[in-house]
Scaffold this motif. Structure first.
Motif, short mmCIF file in Angstrom:
data_model
loop_
_atom_site.label_atom_id
_atom_site.label_comp_id
_atom_site.label_asym_id
_atom_site.label_seq_id
_atom_site.Cartn_x
_atom_site.Cartn_y
_atom_site.Cartn_z
N THR A 53 -28.77 -25.52 -34.49
CA THR A 53 -28.40 -26.83 -33.89
C THR A 53 -29.43 -27.82 -33.82
O THR A 53 -29.18 -28.84 -33.23
N GLY A 102 -24.06 -30.20 -42.83
CA GLY A 102 -23.60 -30.17 -41.60
C GLY A 102 -22.32 -29.46 -41.06
O GLY A 102 -21.53 -29.57 -42.09
N ARG A 108 -18.53 -23.71 -28.96
CA ARG A 108 -18.61 -24.54 -30.46
C ARG A 108 -19.97 -25.20 -30.16
O ARG A 108 -20.55 -25.74 -29.21
N SER A 109 -20.45 -25.41 -31.45
CA SER A 109 -21.92 -25.78 -31.50
C SER A 109 -21.79 -26.78 -32.94
O SER A 109 -21.37 -25.95 -33.90
N GLU A 110 -22.40 -28.04 -33.01
CA GLU A 110 -22.57 -28.76 -34.16
C GLU A 110 -24.08 -28.55 -34.50
O GLU A 110 -25.06 -28.48 -33.79
N ARG A 167 -29.12 -36.28 -37.49
CA ARG A 167 -28.22 -36.84 -38.28
C ARG A 167 -28.78 -37.14 -39.80
O ARG A 167 -28.47 -36.76 -40.79
N VAL A 212 -19.81 -27.29 -37.97
CA VAL A 212 -19.48 -26.83 -36.69
C VAL A 212 -19.47 -25.16 -36.50
O VAL A 212 -18.83 -24.51 -37.44
#
Length: 856
Positions: free
Chosen positions: A257, A423, A232-234, A409, A425
């Motif tokens: 990322t 944005g 998992r990566s945001e 952000r 995931v």
């Protein structure tokens, strides 16, 4: 190996006899639906591939599981402990080609040989549940599961770039590509586009990751490996407009990322399979040649990382989302994979090692945009390598001065406001491609119709059975070459159609066998009451090498079966134990050949020589047993020479079971001597059965017996099998030294020893107990001994004796000694008398169980 001493305990007669007795009594048979009035316990070891012979890894794995099964059964659990065979796969097909034998004949002959060897180990297996994945009764039910998954939206057919093994002629999962080569053939893997069947494992990615936290009886490193694989990566999806649209592509989407580093962009790179790469290949022969080269390189993460970073400029350019008028070159790069992210990346060489190497190689711009703590933005320059740690942004306009998390952000917010990204995931995990181009596997139950497309095989035409009359005289899949098998009518429209000739990846076979064991003869994949009663597996045992592939796929299958109503559990394995490997020194002769351990011997002068030639042998390092270095020991030879119990006892005694253990001839001989010693102690005790004994000695032996029960129980509960072995060695010594104890106490201690040792040495345990208490029944059916808490309390306690708070002596007193007796014994100590002298004692202090203090 040195000659074994002449046995008093005849294991050659005892072991088959007790195995027959267990079978006659059906000691290890349980019903498909467990009795709800008793606790259940499901023990399962990863089932073996039927190669033809068991090895010491099998002995360790199945001994560990058998100890758990026997122990839990004695503790009152209904224990299911099954065995089966992971029987499909390329080795059988290759054997068919090499030996001119049908894969099924080769496989079932190997199963028969291995079953016989495993039975000699005395495993408490419910053999009535045995199956092989190549049995029609198993793979036919697997076909039904596939069709249920398809109906529920968990199966998809799509064109994809795959890893192609040109030697085995089959597709490989990414996990099956090791250092750029096929995990079985060793051939360099190529990229190829095929229509494949996929399981939608990505639908469960969040759940597969989050549920790892609930697996408190799994090794942490296995959970970490799975978490990293799910990945998992945001980050953000960023759309880069093409300066000039190409082949219908007007923008390139990138997942990153690090949207905070967009102002450090130097280039954009796409995978060789990206549509823009194809457009470049049409314009440039050099680009076409580079793409062909990329498709022949390894595809594993390790291969990509280790390969030289190379690329070719397509001549296309993209616009920057934040810098008006700025454009950047689009490259094809060999380190970008189509199956990860979007098949495209933006390069920020100032803050990524891979991008830095690439930019330096091709003379591309390198602009730092993250300032290390304490650095001056006016003078900072990269120190000949990228800066990859946290800091604050600079050279980045509206992001300047922001810490990295805030800058991410802010960048995402700007992208979303401009309509150029959002944005998201992202997940590293990709859907599981299960199509394999081979014969010896489970047929995929699909019919391809020109008019109707892919059509599921109707229930009344299942199972789709492999044809026996195939030939292996041509490369490729024999099912494709079969003259009749693949030709059928479409179940929907009745026109001529074609069977799917791909078979399932063998990891499909091993991803649900734990559920099938609950009702192995059912006419449906599983009987719901059976799986709901037995699952999850309480203790699963197997190698760490299966941490990602098998375990992750099994976790997917349990969820897919839950979604299709076949079972209720989400996690198939409540507890997981990964055992260490069995190791041995390696030996090399004067001619450079590897030698088996039984071909050499150690001389008294410490040198190792060849048995036949007497020539010196080079002794290599101790490492995992392997056929290639011949540092293997045949379990059958060990059982012939020393017995199964000796092999089991030694495999448990050396190290904690999760660590590697070294197999030595002296070690196994020592284990054999202990089995003989125990039996001799039991024989010697029989004539003393009616003897009276000294009260103190009898009480001490009873206490040693109950302490052994408590210690072995604790060790088995915590999987500390080597500790249990050590405690039984101590108990044996205490029995031998209890010469003054009563005969009844001695017989009782030895009967307890037989029962405590039985999970590890079941045949010897039965033989000792039958010798000491004939007609008392089978140890395999007896409850586990219980330790008396009163017997675990000590008779005496050691007290520190102080004078004015300074230690002067220690005394041992009875636990129930009265205070006056304690003071009298303390005051009589020579050092205490000397410290007190002729001074009067003003106060006496007694803290029970701890100290005595005299204040003078």
């Amino acid at each position: 190996m040195s000659d074994a001493p002449a046995p008093r305990y005849d294991f050659r007669a005892a072991e088959p006899g007790w195995q027959q007795a267990w079978d006659d009594r059906a000691c290890f048979v349980v019903p498909d639906v467990p009795d709800p009035g008793r606790p259940k316990y499901y023990v399962l070891e990863m089932f073996p591939y039927p190669s033809g012979k068991i090895h010491m890894g099998h002995v360790r794995n199945y001994t560990l599981g058998d100890v758990v099964a026997r122990y839990k059964r004695a503790r009152g659990f209904q224990v299911m402990h099954p065995m089966g065979w992971d029987a499909f796969g390329l080795p059988a097909e290759n054997a068919a080609r090499e030996r001119n034998i049908h894969p099924g004949a080769w496989t079932y002959a190997n199963i028969a040989a291995m079953r016989a060897e495993l039975k000699r180990m005395g495993l408490s297996i419910d053999w009535a549940r045995e199956f092989a994945t190549c049995d029609v009764g198993y793979y036919g039910q697997q076909q039904k599961l596939f069709l249920d998954f398809w109906k529920d939206g968990l199966v998809e057919r799509k064109e994809s770039w795959v890893n192609w093994d040109p030697v085995d002629g089959t597709v490989l999962a990414n996990e099956q590509v090791i250092d750029g080569r096929g995990w079985r053939s060793g051939a360099v893997v190529e990229k190829k586009q095929l229509s494949q069947w996929f399981f939608a494992i990505t639908k469960f990615a969040p759940e597969l990751l989050e549920s790892l936290a609930t697996l408190d009886r799994w090794p942490e490193r296995v959970k970490l490996m799975q978490a990293n694989w799910i990945g998992r990566s945001e980050g953000a999806r960023v759309r880069f407009p093409m300066v000039e649209p190409q082949a219908g592509v007007d923008e390139i989407e990138v997942f990153t990322t690090r949207p905070d580093t967009l102002f450090g962009m130097s280039f954009l790179a796409v995978a060789a399979e990206h549509p823009l790469a194809a457009a470049a290949a049409e314009r440039s022969a050099d680009a076409a040649a580079f793409i062909a080269e990329c498709r022949s390189m390894g595809t594993s993460a390790v291969a990509i990382e280790q390969a030289e970073k190379r690329g070719i400029d397509t001549g296309f350019r993209v616009a920057h989302p934040f810098i008006d008028g700025a454009t950047y070159p689009v490259w094809i790069a060999n380190f970008v994979l189509m199956e990860y992210g979007t098949g495209a990346i933006f390069g920020c060489p100032g803050h990524d090692e891979r991008d830095y190497d690439f930019a330096a190689k091709y003379g591309l711009t390198i602009t730092p945009v993250v300032l290390p703590p304490g650095a001056d933005a006016a003078t900072y320059a990269l120190p000949g390598k990228p800066y990859v740690d946290d800091g604050t942004l600079f050279n980045s306009r509206f992001l300047d001065g922001l810490p990295v998390p805030e800058a991410k952000r802010a960048a995402i917010a700007k992208l979303e406001a401009q309509g150029q990204g959002q944005g998201v995931v992202n997940w590293r995990l990709r859907d599981w491609g299960v199509s394999r181009q081979r014969y010896w596997g489970c047929p995929i139950p699909v019919i391809h119709c020109t008019a109707c497309g892919p059509v599921p095989v109707p229930d009344d035409q299942l199972p789709v059975v492999l044809p026996d009359d195939v030939t292996f005289d041509r490369p490729g899949n024999p099912l494709d070459h079969h003259p009749t098998w693949k030709h059928v009518d479409c179940p929907r429209c009745g026109t001529p159609a074609r069977r799917e000739t791909d078979t399932f990846d063998t990891f499909v076979d091993s991803s649900w066998y734990y559920a099938r064991f609950c009702s192995p003869d059912a006419e449906v994949p599983v009987i719901r009451a059976a799986v709901d009663g037995w699952l999850p597996v309480d203790q699963y045992i197997g190698g760490i090498e299966h941490a990602i592939l098998h375990l992750l796929y099994s976790r997917f299958f349990s969820r897919a079966m839950r979604e299709t109503g076949h079972l209720s559990v989400s996690e198939p394995f409540a507890g997981l134990f990964t055992q260490g490997m069995v190791t041995h020194a390696s030996f090399k002769g004067a001619d450079g050949r590897w030698l088996y351990p039984n071909e050499v011997h150690l001389r008294q002068d410490g040198t190792t020589v060849h048995n036949e030639t007497g020539e010196d042998v080079a002794v290599g390092r101790v490492e995992a047993m392997s056929k290639s270095k011949r540092n293997t020991v045949d379990p059958g030879v060990i059982i012939d020479r020393y017995g199964a119990d000796t092999a089991r006892w030694y495999i448990l005694s050396d190290n904690p079971p999760d660590r590697d253990m070294e197999w030595t001839e002296s070690g196994v001989a020592g284990a054999f001597r202990f089995t003989q010693r125990l039996y001799r102690i039991a024989e010697a005790a029989l004539p003393r059965a009616d003897e009276a004994g000294e009260e103190r000695a009898t009480r001490d032996l009873a206490r040693a017996t109950h302490r052994a029960i408590a210690a072995v129980t604790d060790a088995l509960d915590s999987f500390s099998f080597n500790v249990a072995v050590a405690k039984l060695y101590e108990f044996a010594k205490a029995i031998e030294e209890a010469k003054a104890a009563s005969g009844a106490a001695l017989i009782e201690a030895l009967c307890v020893m037989a029962r405590l040792a039985a999970p590890a040495m079941p045949h010897l345990g039965e033989s000792m107990h039958a010798l000491l208490r004939p007609g008392a029944g089978l140890v395999a059916e007896m409850p586990w001994p219980e330790a008396d808490p009163e017997m675990l309390r000590a008779d005496t306690v050691t007290l520190a004796v102080q004078v004015l708070g300074k230690l002067r002596a220690t005394i041992e007193v009875a636990v129930d000694a009265d205070e006056e007796t304690v003071f009298r014994l303390a005051a009589a100590e020579e050092n205490v008398l000397r410290a007190i002298g002729d001074k009067p004692i003003r106060k006496r202090i007694h803290v029970p169980g701890r100290i005595v203090n005299f204040v003078v």
